[in-house]
Design a protein around this motif. Structure first.
Motif, short mmCIF file in Angstrom:
data_model
loop_
_atom_site.label_atom_id
_atom_site.label_comp_id
_atom_site.label_asym_id
_atom_site.label_seq_id
_atom_site.Cartn_x
_atom_site.Cartn_y
_atom_site.Cartn_z
N THR A 190 0.83 -1.21 0.00
CA THR A 190 0.00 0.00 0.00
C THR A 190 0.86 1.26 0.00
O THR A 190 0.44 2.30 -0.47
N HIS A 191 2.06 1.17 0.60
CA HIS A 191 3.02 2.28 0.60
C HIS A 191 4.31 1.80 1.26
O HIS A 191 4.37 0.66 1.73
N GLY A 192 5.31 2.67 1.28
CA GLY A 192 6.64 2.22 1.66
C GLY A 192 7.01 2.32 3.13
O GLY A 192 8.13 1.97 3.49
N HIS A 193 6.12 2.77 4.01
CA HIS A 193 6.51 2.87 5.42
C HIS A 193 6.93 1.50 5.94
O HIS A 193 6.33 0.48 5.60
N PRO A 194 7.99 1.48 6.78
CA PRO A 194 8.59 0.20 7.20
C PRO A 194 7.63 -0.77 7.88
O PRO A 194 7.79 -1.98 7.74
N ASP A 195 6.65 -0.25 8.61
CA ASP A 195 5.73 -1.18 9.29
C ASP A 195 4.85 -1.93 8.28
O ASP A 195 4.20 -2.92 8.63
N HIS A 196 4.85 -1.51 7.03
CA HIS A 196 4.10 -2.20 5.97
C HIS A 196 5.02 -2.95 5.01
O HIS A 196 4.66 -4.01 4.50
N ALA A 197 6.19 -2.36 4.75
CA ALA A 197 7.01 -2.81 3.61
C ALA A 197 8.37 -3.39 3.98
O ALA A 197 9.00 -4.03 3.13
N GLY B 253 -1.33 11.11 -0.18
CA GLY B 253 -1.70 12.04 0.89
C GLY B 253 -1.05 11.65 2.21
O GLY B 253 -0.26 12.41 2.75
N HIS B 254 -1.35 10.44 2.71
CA HIS B 254 -0.61 9.94 3.88
C HIS B 254 0.87 9.92 3.50
O HIS B 254 1.73 10.42 4.23
N THR B 255 1.16 9.33 2.35
CA THR B 255 2.46 9.46 1.67
C THR B 255 2.15 9.67 0.19
O THR B 255 1.03 9.44 -0.25
N GLY C 238 -4.67 0.49 3.60
CA GLY C 238 -3.34 0.80 4.14
C GLY C 238 -3.45 1.79 5.28
O GLY C 238 -4.26 1.61 6.19
N ASP C 239 -2.68 2.89 5.22
CA ASP C 239 -2.75 3.91 6.27
C ASP C 239 -3.62 5.09 5.87
O ASP C 239 -3.69 6.09 6.59
N THR C 240 -4.29 5.01 4.71
CA THR C 240 -5.12 6.14 4.27
C THR C 240 -6.35 6.28 5.16
O THR C 240 -6.75 7.39 5.51
#
Ligand code: ZN
Length: 270
Positions: A80-87, A135-137, A154-156
């Motif tokens: 969903t995006h590159g933040h470490p807790d996801h990716a 927006g979030h990223t 994701g985090d949206t």
């Protein structure tokens, strides 16, 4: 409490096609931990994973084992995006499963294919539509699962509380456009359920998205008023507008304040 009376528990089967495997990384920012989603068409032996989560060997193996217990092989990993807790665990997960990783950000991809707005994933008869939601990223995506009337956000949109706009990469104008895009999907796109990157499943997708839009508009108005009252620094605005927010969330809230100040300046409102 968000609209839709979210279920208190996280993890396990959420819709006919979506199963959540909760990562063991709870924190004020990640709520119960990261939701790693296993998505599969009924009767298919192939599964898609959305957000392997942090680099935690036990968690990654648990995701594989959960798929295998259902008689499935993981064929594709999406981010969903590159933040470490996801990716962060994506490269190791790709090693464990032999699958490609597809993401909007080329730096996060493993394999030939990226992901772009309007792409449709069709692994094992599944249909997942890629919805651009910066927006979030700037690299944030949602995935619509039409057969289940659901969207993976994701985090949206989170299952509890609200999310942050990660300034300067995340931008408030983009975020508001993305929320409106999600709102449209809930009004005329058949989306009823939100499967978030953290926190419980939301059964009233439209109510949740409209709550987010109202919350953002409310905060923006508070920031605008604070600036008009002569509070000029980020710290002053923080102390005034986020006085009700837990201190551990202030570093994230500060990024949102910066994003809001940028937005107000760009729109000539302050
Ligand atoms: Zn994030």
């Amino acid at each position: 409490m968000l609209p839709g009376a979210p279920r208190p528990s996280v993890g396990g089967a959420a819709t006919e096609r979506a199963v959540c495997v909760l990562a063991p990384n709870p924190s004020p920012m990640t709520l119960d931990g990261t939701n790693t989603w296993l998505i599969a068409e009924p009767g298919s032996d192939l599964a898609v994973v959305i957000d392997p989560g942090p680099l935690d060997e036990g968690h990654l193996r648990n995701v594989v084992a959960t798929a295998e217990a259902a008689g499935r092989r993981i064929a594709l990993t999406l981010l969903t995006h590159g933040h470490p807790d996801h990716a962060e665990g994506a490269a190791r997960f790709a090693e464990l499963t032999g699958t490609p990783v597809r993401a909007l950000d080329p730096a996060l991809r493993l394999g030939e294919e990226g992901l772009a707005a309007g792409d449709v994933i069709t692994t094992g008869g599944l249909e997942l539509r890629v919805v651009p939601t910066p927006g979030h990223t700037s690299d944030s995506l949602c995935f619509q699962l039409p057969a289940d009337g659901a969207v993976l956000t994701g985090d949206t949109v989170l299952g509890r509380g609200t999310t942050m706009v990660a300034h300067p990469d995340g931008r408030l104008g983009d975020y508001l456009d993305s929320l409106r895009r999600l709102q449209e999907l809930t009004v005329s796109g058949g989306v009823e359920t939100i499967l978030p990157g953290h926190g419980p499943v939301l059964a009233d997708a439209r109510g949740a998205v409209e709550f987010y839009l109202a919350h953002r508009a409310g905060r923006l108005a508070q920031v605008e008023t604070a600036v008009e009252q002569g509070l000029l620094t980020v710290d002053e605005v923080m102390a005034h507008v986020y006085a009700d927010v837990d201190r551990v969330l202030w570093p994230a809230a500060e990024l949102s304040v910066r994003a809001q100040l940028d937005y107000l300046r760009e729109h000539g409102l302050i």
